[in-house]
Design an enzyme around this catalytic site. Sequence first.
Site, PDB file in Angstrom:
ATOM      1  N   THR A  91       0.833  -1.205   0.000  1.00 53.64           N
ATOM      2  CA  THR A  91       0.000   0.000   0.000  1.00 53.64           C
ATOM      3  C   THR A  91       0.864   1.250   0.000  1.00 53.64           C
ATOM      4  O   THR A  91       0.570   2.232  -0.692  1.00 53.64           O
ATOM      5  CB  THR A  91      -0.930   0.007   1.224  1.00 53.64           C
ATOM      6  N   ARG A 243       5.398  -3.491   9.295  1.00 52.02           N
ATOM      7  CA  ARG A 243       4.148  -3.183   9.990  1.00 52.02           C
ATOM      8  C   ARG A 243       4.197  -3.693  11.430  1.00 52.02           C
ATOM      9  O   ARG A 243       3.788  -3.009  12.370  1.00 52.02           O
ATOM     10  CB  ARG A 243       2.963  -3.821   9.257  1.00 52.02           C
TER      11      ARG A 243
END
Length: 370
Positions: A91, A243
């Site tokens: 993303t 992440r």
Amino acid sequence: MDHDDAQAGSGRALDEAELAYLERRTESLTELGADPDERAVEAALRPRSLDEVIGQQRVREQLSLVLEAARARARTADHVLLSGPPGLGKTTLAMIIAAEMASPLRLTSGPAITHAGDLAAILSGLNEGDVLFVDEIHRMSRPAEEMLYLAMEDFRVDVVIGKGPGATAIPLEIPPFTLVGATTRAGLLPGPLRDRFGFTAHLEFYEAAELDQIVKRSAGLLGVDARPDGTVEIASRSRGTPRIANRLLRRVRDYAQVRGDGVVNLEVAQRALELFEVDTSGLDRLDRAVLSALCTRFGGGPVGLSTLAVAVGEERETVEEVAEPFLVRSGMLARTPRGRVATPAAWAHLGLPVPVGAPFAVDETLFDAD
């Protein structure tokens, strides 16, 4: 934090729809959870240009060349397919592509496109040069995929009006755009769709040194006083995933503020991660439960996935998609034709001796096939 404070990779504020989408797709791989404000912070930690991206050197160089050539020709960039496990920056790279091309970014996901009409509505709303990001693109419906073929190649779609013999296909021209597709399972993409992407990149897991740089960068953005030994400890337990590294940093920061003096050092990081059940190898509660059940209840296997899931009190899909990938990559679990089997590394991690009758000890050919 206000929504306006969370910046997208294109250098503009995330609008409500985009922020909501980012919040929905931020899964908790280590069961640590995060409220909406923290998810907005996570979006703000994303790099905004290729120069700010740490790691993925090969992909960055290739993508930089593709985008620079498109800018030199004053044309839209080729369609881009990004593949790889969750949390590695697909993303983020989509946002950076929009930023580098100075184009608006439109966000959607494959599961949201259930009919060809859904895709037609999205495509008809695009402007020339827009970047359309489709997350989990392999989960699009088949009719939508077939419509996308024509849109990617000829920048038009055929809208069917009516039913039966009286149905009429009306061609609808759409302006040139760049499609960025992201997938965690590239093998599920149909060949005709995969071949229509001009550039395909596979993101690899990060090295510990790269994750250490990411943790230090995030600590600076969050205003966290992090010492080198503390960031190294966090990076080493992050499963090769940025992440997770950023999420663990926030949990260690919380521990340092509540039970320490606000400084993230080695001792604070170790105590915090122990509290949140993340061990020195990056395994969390579910990972250890799977290994423990496999070794202590089933003698190391082989055991079927459904049986293993029942033993740990989780759904089959949770064990297969959340726990198993890291355990397999760590060399602690093997998938075999007869079921899941613990390797000697699993026994060692649990501090248990490998039994004489364990599958690995009696039949090495067991691991010759998936």
